[in-house]
Design a protein around this motif. Structure first.
Motif: not given
Length: 209
Positions: A12-21, A24
Motif C-alpha cells: 500500500r506504500i506510496s511516496k505520500d504515505n511511506r512512514d505510515e504504511v 503499520k
C-alpha cells in the motif's frame, strides 16, 4: 497467512504515505513474531527441530519474506539471517537449544522476496518514482547474482532451482519496465499520475466513465 498480510500492507506504500504504511506493517510483523513464531519456538525448542522442518518450512519462508520486505522498504538494505535469528532468541528458554531459521529456509524466503520487489517496482514506476524502481532493480539483480553462485552447491536445492527461474523472470520484468520508461520517458514520465486531459496514462480512478 499473517505474514502475507504484512506483505499486502507494505504494497500500500506510496511516496505520500511511506512512514505510515511501514509503521503499520512493522507493528503487524512484530505481532506475527510475538504470537505465531513464539508458538512455534515454544513447541520445537530443545528438540531435534530440524527433523520437522518440512512441516513448518512454508510458514517460516513467508515470515522471512515479510521481514526482509519491510527492512528493504524502510532502509534499502537486506535483513540477513543472523539478524532474523537474533529476534527469535528472546522467545526461547535460556536453558534449551533455541529454534533458529536455517540457511535454506532463509534463501527460499529471499527468493520469494524478489517477486514482491518486482511488483513494488512496477507500482513505483506507475507512481512516478522511477529512481526508486531503479534502486529496486539493482537490489534484485544483486540478490540473483549472489544466489547463482550458491545454488549449484546446495544439496537440498530442488525448490531453490525452481525459484531461481522465477527470480530471473522478475529481474527481466523490472529491467524492461525501467528501460521502457527511460527510453520513452520524454513522452510520459512528467504525466504519470496527472489529471491533465493530455495524459494517456490516466489512472482508472481518474477516468470519468
Amino acid at each position: 497467512m499473517n505474514s502475507k498480510k504484512v506483505i499486502f500492507q507494505v504494497h500500500r506504500i506510496s511516496k505520500d504515505n511511506r512512514d505510515e504504511v511501514l509503521d503499520k506493517a512493522e507493528k503487524d510483523l512484530a505481532a506475527v513474531t510475538e504470537q505465531y513464531m513464539l508458538k512455534l519456538v515454544k513447541e520445537l525448542q530443545g528438540t531435534d527441530f530440524w527433523k520437522l522442518r518440512r512441516a513448518y518450512s512454508p510458514g517460516v519462508q513467508e515470515y522471512v519474506e515479510a521481514a526482509t520486505f519491510c527492512k528493504f522498504c524502510r532502509t534499502g538494505t537486506l535483513l540477513n539471517l543472523d539478524e532474523i535469528n537474533a529476534t527469535l532468541l528472546p522467545l526461547s528458554e535460556p536453558s534449551v537449544e533455541p529454534l533458529q531459521i536455517n540457511v535454506l529456509d532463509y534463501l527460499l524466503g529471499l527468493a520469494d522476496l524478489t517477486g514482491e520487489l518486482m511488483r513494488l517496482a512496477i507500482g513505483r514506476i506507475s507512481d512516478g518514482e522511477l529512481e526508486y524502481a531503479k534502486k529496486i532493480c539493482q537490489f534484485v539483480r544483486d540478490i540473483y547474482r549472489e544466489l547463482t553462485l550458491i545454488v549449484p552447491y546446495m544439496d537440498d536445492s530442488s525448490d531453490m532451482k525452481t525459484k531461481m527461474d522465477t527470480m530471473l523472470q522478475s529481474v527481466v520484468k523490472i529491467e524492461n519496465a525501467c528501460y521502457g520508461v527511460h527510453v520513452r520517458g520524454s513522452e510520459y514520465t512528467p504525466l504519470l499520475g496527472s489529471n491533465e486531459p493530455s495524459s494517456f496514462l490516466l489512472r482508472v480512478s481518474d477516468v470519468e466513465l
